[in-house]
Design a protein around this motif. Structure first.
Motif, PDB file in Angstrom:
ATOM      1  N   SER A 296     -14.413 -83.162 -52.697  1.00  0.00           N
ATOM      2  CA  SER A 296     -14.369 -82.219 -53.408  1.00  0.00           C
ATOM      3  C   SER A 296     -13.363 -81.502 -54.418  1.00  0.00           C
ATOM      4  N   THR A 297     -12.650 -82.577 -54.693  1.00  0.00           N
ATOM      5  CA  THR A 297     -11.993 -82.886 -56.013  1.00  0.00           C
ATOM      6  C   THR A 297     -13.325 -82.301 -57.412  1.00  0.00           C
ATOM      7  N   ARG A 298     -13.979 -83.568 -57.158  1.00  0.00           N
ATOM      8  CA  ARG A 298     -15.457 -83.827 -58.114  1.00  0.00           C
ATOM      9  C   ARG A 298     -15.906 -82.351 -58.007  1.00  0.00           C
ATOM     10  N   LEU A 299     -16.363 -81.746 -57.151  1.00  0.00           N
ATOM     11  CA  LEU A 299     -16.221 -80.282 -57.210  1.00  0.00           C
ATOM     12  C   LEU A 299     -16.125 -79.769 -57.995  1.00  0.00           C
ATOM     13  N   LYS A 300     -14.538 -79.871 -57.232  1.00  0.00           N
ATOM     14  CA  LYS A 300     -14.082 -78.447 -58.079  1.00  0.00           C
ATOM     15  C   LYS A 300     -14.177 -78.770 -60.101  1.00  0.00           C
TER      16      LYS A 300
ATOM     17  N   ILE B 255     -15.514 -77.249 -49.356  1.00  0.00           N
ATOM     18  CA  ILE B 255     -15.786 -79.077 -48.259  1.00  0.00           C
ATOM     19  C   ILE B 255     -17.037 -80.024 -49.210  1.00  0.00           C
ATOM     20  N   ALA B 256     -16.884 -80.626 -50.203  1.00  0.00           N
ATOM     21  CA  ALA B 256     -17.654 -81.299 -50.151  1.00  0.00           C
ATOM     22  C   ALA B 256     -18.710 -81.970 -48.856  1.00  0.00           C
TER      23      ALA B 256
ATOM     24  N   PHE C 269     -24.504 -75.621 -48.911  1.00  0.00           N
ATOM     25  CA  PHE C 269     -25.522 -76.737 -50.367  1.00  0.00           C
ATOM     26  C   PHE C 269     -26.165 -77.568 -49.256  1.00  0.00           C
ATOM     27  N   GLY C 270     -27.670 -77.466 -49.174  1.00  0.00           N
ATOM     28  CA  GLY C 270     -28.381 -78.655 -49.128  1.00  0.00           C
ATOM     29  C   GLY C 270     -28.975 -78.245 -47.715  1.00  0.00           C
ATOM     30  N   ALA C 271     -30.176 -78.214 -46.851  1.00  0.00           N
ATOM     31  CA  ALA C 271     -31.044 -78.107 -46.256  1.00  0.00           C
ATOM     32  C   ALA C 271     -31.424 -79.134 -45.589  1.00  0.00           C
ATOM     33  N   GLY C 272     -30.643 -80.206 -46.078  1.00  0.00           N
ATOM     34  CA  GLY C 272     -31.746 -81.533 -46.114  1.00  0.00           C
ATOM     35  C   GLY C 272     -31.271 -81.730 -44.424  1.00  0.00           C
TER      36      GLY C 272
ATOM     37  N   ILE D 162     -17.472 -73.492 -48.093  1.00  0.00           N
ATOM     38  CA  ILE D 162     -18.438 -73.207 -48.752  1.00  0.00           C
ATOM     39  C   ILE D 162     -18.295 -74.557 -48.255  1.00  0.00           C
ATOM     40  N   THR D 163     -19.790 -75.566 -47.463  1.00  0.00           N
ATOM     41  CA  THR D 163     -19.615 -76.510 -47.766  1.00  0.00           C
ATOM     42  C   THR D 163     -20.631 -77.281 -48.399  1.00  0.00           C
ATOM     43  N   THR D 164     -21.103 -78.695 -48.503  1.00  0.00           N
ATOM     44  CA  THR D 164     -21.876 -78.836 -49.412  1.00  0.00           C
ATOM     45  C   THR D 164     -22.096 -80.819 -48.384  1.00  0.00           C
TER      46      THR D 164
END
Length: 390
Positions: free
Chosen positions: A128-132, A119-120, A6-9, A84-86
């Motif tokens: 990652s915990t925040r995302l969960k 993995i955020a 997520f995120g193509a910056g 999945i990564t962000t």
């Protein structure tokens, strides 16, 4: 192996996507920019250039992209992904929680029992915990129970300077040669395919705090000190011996806290500081002071790169005159193009400096750090006003 990112910056393409591709992952970027999405779909590759003397360029391949608004397509990609990564920014994690949840739901419905790691890769402790915590409210109880067995959220620390930039090729990105990606090993499920170049550790907090309170603290401090002196780029700030020394002093103060808290070797940590300062001064990178200093409210929040190390240092009895001066400089950041900077200045005008420190920075009135920040703020503001009048 397939990764959904997520995120193509610039960080997504220049750091995370590059490393995943180099580890033989097929990478599907989930993004918002229609032009970049179309180009990634068509070309399935893009160039990254190192900010070194030779400007070495590598082609990242095995990539494609889809729009985050196409939630059914996103869900299908997640349902068959291995990873999945962000890299969207901490404040945007809530925006991608529902699409990820739909993917997990479809995955569980399809009875895909292969491990999925999320993995955020954000500038935050416990990203990652925040995302969960954002994702799970979108899942029903049965799906949550199933996901607990097959989906894991390893926390991570990431470090690579990728400044704002413009190229003829919208997909090209320039990055510094240095990088560090650290992942919490105990959270990995059986069957995880390791990513080349990632450092897996049993205890993540020392690495996250070392990076956050050295790199992130030092970078924004260079911006805030530089802004007060009228400098435009971080490189200009680091070329000024007085300001470079100020930045080093801040990093030495946070370093004392890190050494005491985590038992880092003092000599090695000082060498780490030297490396970071050289990275900031990279002659092949041009990073704007206003970009690095942006979002001062977030950077002055209780658990971020300025207040958190200051309060921890105070608990250890460490004097932090340079860090409190940097916090005061952040409170004087007044870039009119930055919404948070304008809000910060409005708060201080309306409620006063002490109320801002107490309510937004979370430092009680009676705490010595509170009083020291006020004193430094008044000193820096007086000096700035004197310079303007002169």
């Amino acid at each position: 192996m397939k990764a959904v990112h997520f995120g193509a910056g610039n960080i997504g393409r220049g750091f995370i996507g590059h490393m995943l591709s180099a580890s033989d992952y097929e990478v599907c970027f989930v993004a918002r920019n229609p032009k970049k999405i179309s180009m990634l779909q068509e070309r399935q590759e893009y160039p990254i250039t190192l900010a070194n003397r030779d400007q070495d360029t590598t082609i990242v391949n095995n990539v494609t992209a889809i729009n985050v608004s196409e939630q059914n397509l996103v869900a299908e990609e997640i349902a068959s992904a291995d990873l999945i990564t962000t890299a969207v920014g901490v404040s945007a994690l809530g925006d991608i929680a529902e699409p990820i949840a739909k993917g997990i739901q479809l995955r569980m419905k399809n009875n895909n029992q292969a491990p999925l790691h999320i993995i955020a890769c954000e500038n935050a402790i416990g990203g990652s915990t925040r995302l969960k915590k954002r994702i799970y409210p979108f899942l029903d109880e049965q799906t949550r129970k199933k996901a607990e067995r097959y989906v894991s959220f390893p926390n991570a620390a990431v470090d690579r300077i990728v400044p704002a930039q413009n190229h003829k090729d919208p997909l090209q990105v320039t990055v510094e040669p240095f990088y560090e990606w650290v992942v919490h090993r105990p959270a990995l499920l059986d069957g995880f395919k390791k990513i080349d170049g990632v450092h897996y550790v049993d205890s993540l907090e020392p690495y996250i705090e070392r990076k956050m309170f050295t790199v992130n603290t030092g970078h924004c401090v260079a911006a805030y000190f530089g802004y007060l002196e009228g400098f435009k780029t971080i490189r200009q700030v680091m070329s000024n011996s007085t300001l470079r020394a100020k930045v080093r002093h801040v990093m030495e103060e946070t370093g004392q806290m890190l050494i005491q808290k985590h038992g880092f070797n003092a000599q090695k940590h000082n060498k780490y500081i030297d490396t970071i300062l050289e990275r900031f001064a990279n002659p092949n990178l041009t990073d704007q002071v206003t970009r690095v200093g942006r979002s001062p409210l977030r950077k002055l929040s209780p658990h971020d790169r300025l207040v958190r190390p200051a309060m921890q240092a105070s608990e250890f009895g460490i004097e932090i005159p340079h860090l409190t001066s940097a916090m005061a400089a952040a409170m004087l950041f007044n870039d009119k193009r930055d919404e948070e900077a304008m809000k910060l200045q409005h708060m201080i005008r309306e409620d006063g400096v002490s109320a801002f420190i107490r309510e937004r920075m979370g430092i009680p009135d009676e705490h010595p750090v509170h009083q020291n920040v006020i004193a430094r703020y008044q000193e820096l503001r007086g000096r700035k006003e004197s310079t303007i009048l002169t």
